[in-house]
Design an enzyme around this catalytic site. Structure first.
Site, PDB file in Angstrom:
ATOM      1  N   GLY A 199      10.153  -7.293  18.043  1.00 13.04           N
ATOM      2  CA  GLY A 199       9.568  -8.634  18.200  1.00 13.04           C
ATOM      3  C   GLY A 199      10.627  -9.711  18.146  1.00 13.04           C
ATOM      4  N   GLY A 239      12.711 -11.864  16.593  1.00 19.06           N
ATOM      5  CA  GLY A 239      13.199 -12.073  15.236  1.00 19.06           C
ATOM      6  C   GLY A 239      14.029 -13.336  15.098  1.00 19.06           C
ATOM      7  N   ARG A 240      14.393 -13.903  16.247  1.00 16.79           N
ATOM      8  CA  ARG A 240      15.175 -15.150  16.180  1.00 16.79           C
ATOM      9  C   ARG A 240      14.897 -16.003  17.405  1.00 16.79           C
ATOM     10  NH1 ARG A 240      21.384 -13.868  17.842  1.00 16.79           N
ATOM     11  NH2 ARG A 240      21.003 -12.130  19.214  1.00 16.79           N
ATOM     12  N   ARG A 282      16.216 -20.744  26.730  1.00 16.84           N
ATOM     13  CA  ARG A 282      16.156 -19.767  27.815  1.00 16.84           C
ATOM     14  C   ARG A 282      14.906 -20.007  28.646  1.00 16.84           C
ATOM     15  NH1 ARG A 282      17.012 -13.564  26.301  1.00 16.84           N
ATOM     16  NH2 ARG A 282      15.092 -13.734  25.114  1.00 16.84           N
ATOM     17  N   ASP A 328      13.285  -2.647  25.045  1.00 17.96           N
ATOM     18  CA  ASP A 328      12.904  -4.029  24.705  1.00 17.96           C
ATOM     19  C   ASP A 328      13.737  -5.048  25.482  1.00 17.96           C
ATOM     20  OD1 ASP A 328      14.803  -2.717  22.855  1.00 17.96           O
ATOM     21  OD2 ASP A 328      15.072  -4.731  22.059  1.00 17.96           O
TER      22      ASP A 328
HETATM   23  P1  AMP Z   1      18.757  -7.666  20.742  1.00 16.95           P
HETATM   24  O1  AMP Z   1      19.789  -6.678  20.352  1.00 16.95           O
HETATM   25  O2  AMP Z   1      19.271  -9.092  20.800  1.00 16.95           O
HETATM   26  O3  AMP Z   1      18.027  -7.312  21.965  1.00 16.95           O
HETATM   27  O4  AMP Z   1      17.711  -7.711  19.540  1.00 16.95           O
HETATM   28  C1  AMP Z   1      17.007  -6.598  19.087  1.00 16.95           C
HETATM   29  C2  AMP Z   1      16.037  -7.034  18.019  1.00 16.95           C
HETATM   30  O5  AMP Z   1      16.727  -7.567  16.891  1.00 16.95           O
HETATM   31  C3  AMP Z   1      15.065  -8.117  18.431  1.00 16.95           C
HETATM   32  O6  AMP Z   1      13.851  -7.864  17.801  1.00 16.95           O
HETATM   33  C4  AMP Z   1      15.709  -9.365  17.909  1.00 16.95           C
HETATM   34  O7  AMP Z   1      14.766 -10.406  17.705  1.00 16.95           O
HETATM   35  C5  AMP Z   1      16.296  -8.881  16.607  1.00 16.95           C
HETATM   36  N1  AMP Z   1      17.428  -9.693  16.160  1.00 16.95           N
HETATM   37  C6  AMP Z   1      18.675  -9.746  16.710  1.00 16.95           C
HETATM   38  N2  AMP Z   1      19.474 -10.596  16.034  1.00 16.95           N
HETATM   39  C7  AMP Z   1      18.722 -11.112  15.017  1.00 16.95           C
HETATM   40  C8  AMP Z   1      18.969 -12.046  13.975  1.00 16.95           C
HETATM   41  N3  AMP Z   1      20.144 -12.645  13.809  1.00 16.95           N
HETATM   42  N4  AMP Z   1      17.930 -12.310  13.127  1.00 16.95           N
HETATM   43  C9  AMP Z   1      16.739 -11.733  13.277  1.00 16.95           C
HETATM   44  N5  AMP Z   1      16.445 -10.853  14.236  1.00 16.95           N
HETATM   45  C10 AMP Z   1      17.422 -10.535  15.111  1.00 16.95           C
HETATM   46 MG    MG Z   2      16.629  -8.010  23.020  1.00 13.86          MG
END
Ligand code: AMP
Ligand code: MG
Length: 467
Positions: free
Chosen positions: A83, A85-86, A168, A244
């Site tokens: 989901g 997360g940021r 974005r 995802d």
């Molecule tokens: P990504 O690798 O950017 O595709 O992120 C994978 C998952 O990790 C997603 O659910 C993001 O929302 C979560 N995520 C990545 N970086 C952070 C962060 N700094 N804080 C909270 N959630 C994160």
């Molecule tokens: Mg992602």
């Protein structure tokens, strides 16, 4: 200035998201604003407004921020809950290009943050801006970047870094992982609602089909096969093709450890965490099929009441991906080689180039095919090319040089240039970023420093995730 936000996702798909408010940035400073994109979106805003709206300092009127739920296979292992997360989806705007999401990324914790801080650093957000704008400039489907605002906050990574929020713009943020989230919970009604929503938003032509969910899978297969073929043509390595990070719309999404290959080597991997090379350059077409199989699994109950029959039907469609992708790749290669029309020998011609050009700069080899003086220095050993070139010349014929210059960009975001621009920006100097961005946005114009491969001293390039 007001924004005519709509909220179709929140309205049509209750239970697929949670409300969450972005953090208020303590001392926001606008680093870059995409004026052309803002105009396309019908946003006539001042830089002060952009700074406040796109940092979370004060939300645009009509915004109703939510965090979307999704799951995902990460490096092959299933995470049932990821989901946003940021990230915060502010809402959707209607444009001549259709309905577009406006989302803040790096804007603070949400109920999906797990252990994360919800933040993002200036470097990675500018990196997404730069590379997504390059993709748009060369006509590859991608999410867009509207602005990056430094928050004035320091965040902790390996060291202290300045924080930033990226705004974005996307055709939507529906992912393969969105379907998996509800499928994994056995919530078939939600999977159906998501599919209906995705069809209406992205593939309206198939809503009248008598087998709409199969047509939906076919549509995603078609658009994703085209996308990955375009990536391969550019030498683009996404780096985290987790489910995802695969968009139902067919746009490139989630620019993390992505980078462009310089010397052609099929096994090229940049991401520090991709130890097995799962997302290596040449593996991307295989991962395309793997990820789409995960989407197909979520659709089983929508295809036929008899699961065995449904699986047979879906497997047949999945089995066609390799052929489909190969056709898309060949179309990209014909374009890159300046070939007009189709010839039965084109596939072999392209395949043989892959063998002959090993090690040579991916981008410039195509760009300079018709110019021996510029082509030769790209090769340590030119013998295989010497044999291949006359075959290409015979097939390409008149006007090839001009065609090559319009289908192969001179400039790509070279890794050493990206690093230099982002390092300066992290230190507070945005000037190199803006000069580089200008070159990236007119990529078919030859701009000497940005065309050159990394100096040998640059060494092996490594990119990082979770930034
Ligand atoms: P990504 O690798 O950017 O595709 O992120 C994978 C998952 O990790 C997603 O659910 C993001 O929302 C979560 N995520 C990545 N970086 C952070 C962060 N700094 N804080 C909270 N959630 C994160
Ligand atoms: Mg992602």
């Amino acid at each position: 200035m007001t924004v005519a936000f709509d909220h179709s996702y929140a309205r049509d798909l209750p239970g697929t998201y949670l409300r969450a408010a972005p953090d208020v940035a303590p001392a926001p400073r606008l680093l870059v604003l995409n004026h052309l994109l803002a105009a396309d979106l019908g946003l006539d805003l001042t830089e002060d407004q952009a700074r406040d709206w796109f940092s979370g300092a004060s939300l645009p009127p009509g915004a109703d921020p939510i965090a979307q739920a999704y799951a995902g296979h990460q490096f092959g292992g299933f995470s049932p809950q990821l989901g946003d997360g940021r990230a915060h989806l502010l809402g959707e705007v209607m444009t001549p290009q259709g309905r577009l999401d406006i989302q803040l990324k790096g804007s603070g914790r949400t109920p999906f943050s797990r252990g994360g801080d919800g933040k993002a650093a200036v470097g990675p957000m500018l990196r997404e801006y730069l590379i997504s704008e390059f993709m748009a400039a060369v006509g590859v489907p991608t999410t867009r970047s509207l602005a990056v605002v430094a928050t004035g906050e320091q965040i902790w990574r390996e060291t202290k870094l300045p924080g930033a929020v990226l705004t974005r713009v996307a055709a939507s943020h529906l992912r393969v992982g969105t379907f998996q989230f509800f499928s994994a919970r056995g919530d078939q009604d939600k999977v159906k609602a998501l599919a209906d929503y995705a069809i209406a938003r992205h593939y309206p032509a198939i809503s009248a089909s008598d087998a709409p969910y199969l047509a939906f899978l076919d549509a995603v297969i078609a658009t994703q096969s085209r996308l990955i073929a375009e990536w391969m043509g550019l030498g683009f390595i996404h780096g985290v093709m987790n489910t995802d990070n695969m968009a139902i719309s067919g746009e490139t999404i989630d620019y993390g450890p992505c980078a462009f290959m310089e010397g052609y080597a099929p096994g090229t991997v940049f991401s520090s965490i991709d130890h097995q090379g799962r997302y290596a350059y040449a593996n991307q077409p295989l991962i395309l099929g793997w990820n789409l199989a995960r989407l197909a699994e979520t659709l089983v109950p929508l295809i036929d009441p008899d699961p065995d029959r449904a699986v047979d039907i879906l497997n047949e469609r999945l089995g066609a991906i390799a052929v489909r992708y190969r056709a898309e790749w060949l179309a990209v290669m014909r374009r890159k080689l300046g070939l007009v029309g189709e010839d039965a020998g084109d596939a072999t011609l392209a395949d043989d180039l892959m063998t002959a050009m090993t090690g040579a700069d991916w981008t410039l080899t195509f760009r300079h095919l018709a110019n021996p003086a510029r082509l030769r220095p790209l090769f340590d050993d030119f013998r295989a090319m010497e044999a291949w070139l006359p075959r290409w010349q015979a097939r390409a014929g008149e006007g090839a040089a001009q065609r090559l210059a319009t289908t192969n960009s001179a400039v790509i975001p070279r890794n050493h240039q990206v690093e230099m621009a982002l390092a300066a920006a992290t230190e507070g100097d945005m000037a190199p970023f803006h000069v580089f961005l200008a070159a990236i946005q007119s990529p078919f114009t030859e701009a000497e420093p940005y065309m050159l491969p990394a100096p040998t001293g640059f060494g092996r390039y490594v990119t990082y995730c979770g930034t």
